[in-house]
Design a protein around this motif. Structure first.
Motif, short mmCIF file in Angstrom:
data_model
loop_
_atom_site.label_atom_id
_atom_site.label_comp_id
_atom_site.label_asym_id
_atom_site.label_seq_id
_atom_site.Cartn_x
_atom_site.Cartn_y
_atom_site.Cartn_z
N SER A 292 -34.05 -0.26 32.38
CA SER A 292 -35.44 -0.30 32.85
C SER A 292 -35.65 0.55 34.10
O SER A 292 -36.78 0.71 34.55
CB SER A 292 -35.87 -1.74 33.13
N GLY A 293 -34.56 1.09 34.64
CA GLY A 293 -34.65 1.94 35.83
C GLY A 293 -35.08 3.35 35.46
O GLY A 293 -35.49 3.63 34.33
N PRO A 294 -34.99 4.29 36.40
CA PRO A 294 -35.36 5.68 36.15
C PRO A 294 -34.56 6.29 35.00
O PRO A 294 -33.50 5.80 34.64
CB PRO A 294 -35.04 6.38 37.49
N ASN A 295 -35.07 7.40 34.44
CA ASN A 295 -34.42 8.04 33.30
C ASN A 295 -32.99 8.50 33.60
O ASN A 295 -32.14 8.52 32.72
CB ASN A 295 -35.25 9.25 32.83
N ILE A 296 -32.74 8.84 34.85
CA ILE A 296 -31.39 9.28 35.21
C ILE A 296 -30.37 8.17 35.03
O ILE A 296 -29.22 8.42 34.68
CB ILE A 296 -31.37 9.83 36.66
N TYR A 297 -30.80 6.91 35.24
CA TYR A 297 -29.92 5.77 35.02
C TYR A 297 -29.67 5.59 33.52
O TYR A 297 -28.54 5.30 33.09
CB TYR A 297 -30.51 4.49 35.61
N THR A 298 -30.74 5.75 32.72
CA THR A 298 -30.60 5.65 31.28
C THR A 298 -29.64 6.71 30.75
O THR A 298 -28.80 6.43 29.89
CB THR A 298 -31.97 5.80 30.60
N ASP A 299 -29.75 7.93 31.27
CA ASP A 299 -28.85 9.01 30.85
C ASP A 299 -27.39 8.64 31.12
O ASP A 299 -26.50 8.94 30.32
CB ASP A 299 -29.19 10.31 31.58
N HIS A 300 -27.17 7.98 32.26
CA HIS A 300 -25.81 7.59 32.62
C HIS A 300 -25.22 6.62 31.59
O HIS A 300 -24.07 6.76 31.16
CB HIS A 300 -25.79 6.96 34.01
N LEU A 301 -26.02 5.65 31.16
CA LEU A 301 -25.54 4.69 30.17
C LEU A 301 -25.34 5.34 28.80
O LEU A 301 -24.40 5.00 28.08
CB LEU A 301 -26.52 3.52 30.06
N LEU A 302 -26.22 6.27 28.44
CA LEU A 302 -26.08 6.95 27.16
C LEU A 302 -24.84 7.83 27.15
O LEU A 302 -24.14 7.93 26.12
CB LEU A 302 -27.33 7.79 26.87
N GLU A 303 -24.54 8.44 28.27
CA GLU A 303 -23.34 9.28 28.36
C GLU A 303 -22.06 8.46 28.23
O GLU A 303 -21.02 8.98 27.81
CB GLU A 303 -23.34 10.04 29.70
N GLU A 304 -22.13 7.19 28.56
CA GLU A 304 -20.96 6.32 28.45
C GLU A 304 -20.79 5.74 27.05
O GLU A 304 -19.93 4.88 26.82
CB GLU A 304 -21.06 5.17 29.47
N GLY A 305 -21.64 6.17 26.12
CA GLY A 305 -21.48 5.74 24.73
C GLY A 305 -22.19 4.45 24.39
O GLY A 305 -21.77 3.73 23.47
N LEU A 306 -23.28 4.14 25.09
CA LEU A 306 -23.98 2.88 24.86
C LEU A 306 -24.47 2.74 23.41
O LEU A 306 -24.31 1.68 22.80
CB LEU A 306 -25.18 2.76 25.82
N LEU A 307 -25.07 3.79 22.86
CA LEU A 307 -25.66 3.69 21.53
C LEU A 307 -24.63 3.39 20.45
O LEU A 307 -24.94 2.76 19.43
CB LEU A 307 -26.42 4.98 21.20
N THR A 308 -23.40 3.82 20.66
CA THR A 308 -22.35 3.52 19.68
C THR A 308 -22.01 2.04 19.67
O THR A 308 -21.91 1.41 18.61
CB THR A 308 -21.08 4.34 20.01
N ASN A 309 -21.83 1.45 20.85
CA ASN A 309 -21.48 0.03 20.94
C ASN A 309 -22.65 -0.88 20.63
O ASN A 309 -22.47 -2.02 20.18
CB ASN A 309 -20.94 -0.28 22.34
#
Length: 512
Positions: A292-309
Motif C-alpha cells: 500500500s506504500g509508494p510504487n517504489i516499495y511495490t517494485d521492491h517486493l515484485l523484484e523479490e519474487g512476490l508474484l511467484t509465491n
C-alpha cells in the motif's frame, strides 16, 4: 464488537493464562513441586515466627499482627476469592497482593501469588480492572528483575493479560518508567525460557494492535526485533512477530520504509509458502500493507519474487487467505502500468475472473472486482482488451445485480464506462462495430444499468446515464435502423423520386 476486536479477542483467548483442568494444572503442580524441592532447606531455615494466623469471618479475612499469610493459607485465600461475598473477595485479593509485594518472601509464595493474579487478570474486563486498580502493574514490573525465571515468567503472563484486555490498560503499561527497555531487556537473560520469549513477543505485538497505533519513536524499537525473530524456529514466536509487523505497517509509510530497510522482505515472501495458515495469514496481511506504500516499495517486493509465491495462495481453501491475496493484488494493480503488466504476465487474470464468478463468496467477489477495475482504470488499451477477453464485462454486470454497496457499484460502472470508451475509439479507428457494446447488450446490460439512473448517489446516477446515452441509447439505434429501412422503402421513392413523365416533352440535357 468490530471484526478487529473479535480477532483480537480470539488471539487473547489463546494467550491468556486461565485456571483449567488440563495442561495448566499439570504445569502448575510440576513447578510447585520443583520449587519446593529446590528451596526445601531454605524454607526450613526461614520458618517464620511472626505468629501470622489467618482468621475467617463472614465478611472479611484478617491477619493477626498485620502479618502476611504463609503459602499454607493459599487454599483458604482462593476459597475466599471464589466467595459470593464481595468483601471477602476483596480481602482475599489484597492478601495476594501483599504476598507479591513482600521482597523477603521465599520465591514459592511469589510464584503462587503471581499465578493467581495472572488468572484473575485473564478474566472479564471488570475482574482485570479490579487488579489494575490495586496498583498491581508496578509490582509486575518489579518482579521482571527477579533472579527466579519462574517468577519472571508469571510476571510476564500477568502483564500480557493486562495489556491484552484493553487500550486503556495498554497505555498504563506503556506509561511505566522505561517500559520498553525493561521488557526488551528480558531477552538478555541467560538460558531464557522459550515461553518467556513468546510471551514477551505477544506483549509487544499486542501493544501495537490498538488504534491509534504506537508513535513512530516506539515502533522504531520494535521493528528490528520483529524483523529478526520472524526467522525463529518457534512458530508461535513467528506468528506474533508477523502480527506485530502487520500492525506497525498499517497505513504509515515511515514504518513501511523502516521495515523494508530491515531486509526482512525475502523472509516474509518465503513464509507465504509455509504450510501453516496461522503463518500464511499474517504474512500476506503484512505484505498487503507494504504494497500500500509508494510504487517504489511495490517494485521492491515484485523484484523479490512476490508474484511467484503469491500464486499458490490464490487457490487456498481458506476464504480469509484468498481475500488477503486479492487485496494484495489489488494494491499492485493500483500502481503503474508496468506493475499491471507483471500481474497479467504472471497468469493471474484467469484466477481473478474465476473468483469474480457467482460461485464464490461475496467478500471474495468484491476483492476480485477491485483487481479487475484497477487494471481497467489504470491500464493501457491492450491490457484492457486482455481483461475483456477474460469476461470482465459479463462479470461486472453480474456483480451489479447483487451489490448493495454504493462504492462497489461505482467501481463497476466506472470500469464499464472506461471499457466502452476505449472500445468505441478502437471501433471508430477501424470503422467497425463496437463489440463491447454488443457484449453488454447480450448480457442484459441495458436493463441492469438502467436501474441505477435514479439512484440517490449522484455519481452512480451520472455514470449510468452517461453509459446509456453514449453507448446504449435505444432511441438513437431505433431511429438509425428506421432511417436505413426508410431509404430503401417505396415510401421514400414516392416522396423524393421525381415523376419522369413531366420531362417527356423536354430536350434531354445530355445526349449520348
Amino acid at each position: 464488537m468490530s471484526n478487529f476486536q473479535k480477532k483480537l479477542r480470539r488471539r487473547q483467548n489463546k494467550f491468556k493464562q486461565k485456571s483449567t483442568r488440563g495442561n495448566s494444572r499439570v504445569k502448575r503442580a510440576e513447578l510447585t513441586v520443583r520449587l519446593s524441592k529446590n528451596r526445601r532447606e531454605e524454607r526450613l531455615m526461614k520458618r517464620r515466627n511472626m505468629g501470622r494466623v489467618l482468621t475467617n469471618s463472614n465478611t472479611n479475612i484478617r491477619l493477626q499482627n498485620q502479618g502476611v499469610p504463609s503459602i499454607k493459607k493459599l487454599p483458604q485465600i482462593i476459597k475466599g476469592i471464589n466467595s459470593r461475598d464481595l468483601n471477602l473477595v476483596r480481602s482475599s485479593v489484597q492478601l495476594i497482593r501483599k504476598l507479591i509485594s513482600v521482597v523477603e518472601d521465599p520465591p514459592t509464595e511469589k510464584f503462587e501469588s503471581l499465578w493467581i493474579i495472572s488468572n484473575l487478570c485473564s478474566g472479564t474486563h471488570e475482574e482485570c480492572k479490579y487488579i489494575v486498580d490495586l496498583d498491581a502493574i508496578p509490582l509486575f514490573f518489579n518482579h521482571l528483575s527477579s533472579k527466579d525465571a519462574n517468577i519472571v515468567e508469571q510476571a510476564v503472563w500477568a502483564l500480557g493479560n493486562v495489556v491484552g484486555d484493553c487500550k486503556e490498560f495498554r497505555d498504563l503499561v506503556l506509561n511505566q518508567p522505561n517500559c520498553f527497555k525493561t521488557i526488551i531487556g528480558l531477552f538478555s537473560i541467560k538460558h531464557i525460557n522459550m515461553d518467556i520469549i513468546q510471551n514477551i513477543i505477544w506483549i509487544l505485538s499486542t501493544m501495537c494492535s490498538y488504534k491509534p497505533r504506537l508513535e513512530y519513536s516506539k515502533t522504531l524499537e520494535l521493528i528490528p526485533i520483529f524483523s529478526r525473530l520472524i526467522n525463529h524456529r518457534n512458530n508461535g514466536i513467528v506468528v506474533d512477530c508477523l502480527y506485530g509487523l502487520q500492525y506497525i505497517s498499517d497505513g504509515d509509510s515511515k514504518n513501511i520504509k523502516e521495515i523494508l530497510q530491515q531486509g526482512c522482505v525475502p523472509t516474509l515472501i518465503q513464509l507465504l509458502s509455509n504450510r501453516s495458515p496461522k503463518i500464511q495469514l499474517p504474512a500476506i496481511k503484512t505484505i498487503g500493507n507494504l504494497l500500500s506504500g509508494p510504487n517504489i516499495y511495490t517494485d521492491h517486493l515484485l523484484e523479490e519474487g512476490l508474484l511467484t509465491n503469491l500464486k499458490d495462495l490464490i487457490n487456498s481453501p481458506r476464504t480469509d487467505i484468498v481475500k488477503c491475496v486479492c487485496w494484495a493484488l489489488s494494491n499492485i494493480t493500483a500502481g503503474n502500468q508496468s506493475q499491471i503488466t507483471q500481474v497479467i504476465q504472471s497468469g493471474y487474470l484467469p484466477h481473478v475472473a474465476r473468483l469474480m464468478s457467482s460461485q464464490n463468496k461475496k467478500i471474495i467477489r468484491k476483492e476480485a472486482c477491485w483487481i479487475m477495475s484497477n487494471i481497467v482504470y489504470g491500464g493501457t488499451a491492450l491490457q484492457i482488451s486482455k481483461v475483456v477477453k477474460e469476461g470482465s464485462i459479463e462479470l461486472f454486470l453480474q456483480y451489479l445485480k447483487i451489490s448493495q454497496s454504493s462504492r462497489n457499484v461505482i467501481i463497476c460502472l466506472e470500469a464499464l464506462n472506461k471499457i466502452l470508451t476505449i472500445s468505441q475509439i478502437e471501433a471508430e479507428n477501424l470503422n467497425c462495430e463496437n463489440y463491447c457494446v454488443k457484449i453488454v447488450e447480450e448480457n442484459d446490460g441495458v436493463q441492469i444499468i438502467s436501474k441505477f439512473i435514479n439512484h440517490k448517489n449522484v455519481k452512480i446516477s451520472n455514470f449510468s446515464s452517461s453509459i446509456l446515452e453514449n453507448y446504449l441509447n435505444d432511441d438513437q439505434k431505433e431511429e438509425k435502423e428506421n432511417l436505413e429501412q426508410y431509404f430503401v422503402s417505396k415510401e421514400f421513392e414516392k416522396e423524393h423520386l421525381p415523376d419522369f413523365a413531366e420531362f417527356d416533352d423536354q430536350v434531354p440535357i445530355y445526349e449520348f
